[in-house]
Design an enzyme around this catalytic site. Structure first.
Site, PDB file in Angstrom:
ATOM      1  CG  HIS A 114      -2.255   1.176   1.741  1.00 47.69           C
ATOM      2  ND1 HIS A 114      -1.443   2.004   2.105  1.00 47.69           N
ATOM      3  CD2 HIS A 114      -3.237   1.160   0.508  1.00 47.69           C
ATOM      4  CE1 HIS A 114      -2.254   3.346   1.539  1.00 47.69           C
ATOM      5  NE2 HIS A 114      -3.568   2.817   1.253  1.00 47.69           N
ATOM      6  CB  CYS A 170      -2.185  -1.599 -15.390  1.00 44.43           C
ATOM      7  SG  CYS A 170      -3.436  -2.864 -15.112  1.00 44.43           S
TER       8      CYS A 170
HETATM    9  C1  PEP Z   1      -1.466  -6.062 -10.487  1.00 48.97           C
HETATM   10  O1  PEP Z   1      -2.209  -6.240  -9.518  1.00 48.97           O
HETATM   11  O2  PEP Z   1      -0.535  -5.611 -10.861  1.00 48.97           O
HETATM   12  C2  PEP Z   1      -2.793  -4.468 -10.708  1.00 48.97           C
HETATM   13  C3  PEP Z   1      -2.469  -3.636 -11.308  1.00 48.97           C
HETATM   14  O3  PEP Z   1      -3.545  -4.559  -9.319  1.00 48.97           O
HETATM   15  P1  PEP Z   1      -3.249  -3.666  -7.480  1.00 48.97           P
HETATM   16  O4  PEP Z   1      -1.908  -3.133  -8.079  1.00 48.97           O
HETATM   17  O5  PEP Z   1      -4.389  -2.716  -7.586  1.00 48.97           O
HETATM   18  O6  PEP Z   1      -3.253  -5.002  -6.938  1.00 48.97           O
END
Ligand code: PEP
Ligand code: MG
Length: 584
Positions: free
Chosen positions: A167, A539
């Site tokens: 986080h 992403c």
């Molecule tokens: C991921 O898991 O790579 C992602 C972009 O989602 P989060 O980091 O919000 O789990």
């Protein structure tokens, strides 16, 4: 003796020197670091090599070489080390002061930049001290959504636990704020506002400095200098191309565009609830006992979501924007503070005991593998309905204000592992969206796609692509689940793996091409078998890492997405990958 005096004292040797410099620079087509001597008026060259340079100097040199016709624009793009751009975008320590300092400890360099200030142990204190114009560094065991305002108020964040996709790391990177995470050597005593590190006890108000690039922690204040984007930056970036970004709020979106993003590849909608006035409504939704209660809480949330989506569409114009539906592990949002629990109980007309028992029931042994992502929408479809209304209404409203923009919402369903669960959520989305668009009276196209972040989704990508209209690789979760270790806790033992040369680098920072990369490559192939025009992107945090960006280019992804401050790095790395491939 300054070089200018050489011209007066040894005119002949100086003339020779200027000539030789020209020859060498012409030959190497780069700025040279040259050693020479003059003996009895005669010039002797000792050695030369390409000169070391700061990021700012690198941009200036590359532009000058282009202007002098020595190198092409492509070569200029290849000359810049993408990672070094960080130093232009974030504050840095004063170089002389840093030289004199010795680190007292080290964590993960989770979000670049330098920070110094007085230690505080809670988000409330960070806000209160910052309001008194004090510079503070927030030190926590780990951060949660409740800490967001405090993180914003602080110069930097230091956590005891958590990896590169924890986080604290992800949120700080989004804000462009310095963060050192996972410094397990800290012995923390949050309650008494003190910790020990490097044999010294630190108390609230003591000074500390952090380097978010190296992960180094220093005792005392090391002065910082602000980031300065050089004039040549824009020219070099103009020569690079293809890029995308992660942005969660209208302000993030505007910053991303400023830094050259061509779209948003990930809007984490849960990040829209971190503000103090919003988290209350979100908690009401989580702590609802009945459908009616949840619908009532959702009704409070919907206008906030809608307003944010409108702001994002306004900031992005008709650039593509991918909005990801809710994906938080719910425990992240519930209050821990007695006063917050009481406030929530009051707002919902429930007893404090009832709220406490709901909070206890949300406890999961491994929340990252738990009730999150599309699993929330499967159990509570009304959440997906609300988010669909917020997205589509926002898009319709902004289109009405800007009829020239071709706004095409992209809704992304997270944490899918089975095509039927994607279909279930997609059906909910499509029903609500189609009704709203029909009622608006003029057609609007929208897409429903998914994240590929569970190994099973990658393995069955051909089936998933029958429903998904685009894929975005969530390599944070895909890394955690492929390796089978938690993105929050792996820091505890990864150090031993680097020491023993089992892993070369943190797989959460640099994509593991042999394993996770194989799944990505396979999913691209299988997905495109089913849907040849399937739009593919990434992403996860790897979208801002230069070597991972090169890999993404090789396996045929259409775009990479990362936090706004990493956009220039990703742009440059993507351009370099494309140029290298063309010239291979
Ligand atoms: C991921 O898991 O790579 C992602 C972009 O989602 P989060 O980091 O919000 O789990
Ligand atoms: Mg994820």
């Amino acid at each position: 003796m300054p070089i200018s005096q050489m011209e007066e004292k040894f005119p002949a040797a100086y003339a020779d020197f200027v000539k030789v410099c020209g020859t060498l620079e012409e030959h190497y087509r780069d700025m040279q670091d040259m050693e020479f001597t003059v003996e009895n008026g005669k010039l002797y060259m000792l050695q030369c090599r390409s000169g070391k340079r700061t990021a700012q100097a690198a941009l200036k040199i590359a532009c000058d070489l282009v202007d002098e016709g020595m190198i092409s624009e492509e070569q200029a793009v290849l000359m810049i080390e993408p990672r070094n751009l960080d130093t232009l975008l974030h504050p840095q320590f004063d170089a002389a002061a840093l030289k004199a300092a010795t680190p007292i400890g080290r964590g993960l360099g989770a979000s670049p930049g330098a920070a110094c200030g007085k230690i505080v142990f809670s988000a409330e204190d960070a806000k209160a001290w910052a309001a008194r114009k004090e510079k503070v560094v927030l030190v926590r065991l780990e951060t949660s959504p409740e800490d967001i305002e405090g993180m914003k108020a602080a110069q930097g964040v230091l956590t005891v636990r958590g990896g590169m996709t924890s986080h604290a790391a992800v949120v700080a990177r989004g804000m462009g704020e310095c963060c050192v995470s996972g410094c397990g050597d800290i012995v923390m005593d949050e309650e008494n506002k003190r910790f020990t590190l490097g044999g010294k006890e630190f108390h609230e108000g003591d000074a500390i400095s952090l380097d978010g690039s190296t992960g180094n922690i220093y005792d005392g204040i090391i002065p910082t200098v602000d980031a300065t984007i050089a004039g040549e930056f824009g020219r070099i970036m103009g020569w690079a191309d293809k890029y995308r970004t992660n942005a969660d709020t209208p302000a993030d979106a505007a910053r991303a565009v400023e830094l050259g993003a061509q779209g948003i590849g990930l809007t984490r909608t849960e990040h829209m609830f971190f503000d103090a006035d919003r988290i209350a409504a979100f908690r009401e939704m989580i702590c609802s006992d009945t459908l009616e209660e949840r619908v009532a809480a959702l009704a409070k949330i919907e206008p906030m979501q809608r307003a944010d989506f409108e702001g994002i569409y306004e900031a992005m114009g008709d650039r593509p924007v991918t909005i990801r539906f809710l994906d938080p592990p719910l425990h992240e949002f519930v209050p821990t503070d007695e006063a917050d629990i009481e406030a929530l109980a009051k707002a919902q007309g429930k007893s404090v005991e009832r709220i406490k028992s709901i909070i206890a029931s949300l406890h999961e042994f491994n929340p990252m593998m738990g009730h999150r992502g599309c699993r929330l929408a499967v159990t509570y479809p009304e959440i997906a309905e609300m988010q669909t209304r917020a997205v589509i209404k926002a898009a319709l409203a902004v289109r009405a204000r800007h009829p020239e923009w071709d706004i095409r919402p992209e809704i992304m369903i997270p944490l899918v592992g089975e095509v039927k669960e994607l279909k279930y959520v997609k059906d909910v989305v499509v029903k609500v969206a189609d009704e709203l668009i029909a009622a608006a009276g003029s057609p609007m196209k929208y897409l429903v796609g998914t994240m590929i972040e569970i190994p099973r989704a990658a393995l069955t990508a051909d089936a998933i692509a029958t429903e998904a209209e685009f894929f975005s690789f969530g390599t944070n979760d895909l890394t955690q689940m492929t390796f089978g270790f938690s993105r929050d806790d792996a820091g505890k033992f990864l150090g031993a793996y680097y020491d023993r040369k089992i892993y070369e680098s943190d797989p959460f920072a640099r994509l593991d091409q042999a394993g996770v990369g194989k799944l990505v490559e396979m999913a691209c192939r299988l997905g495109r078998q089913t849907r040849p025009d399937l739009h593919l992107g990434i992403c996860g945090e790897h979208g801002g890492d230069p070597s991972s960006v090169e890999f993404c280019h090789k396996v045929g992804l259409d775009y990479v997405s990362c936090s706004p401050f990493r956009v220039p790095i990703a742009r440059l790395a993507a351009a370099q990958a494309a140029i290298k491939e063309k010239n291979a």
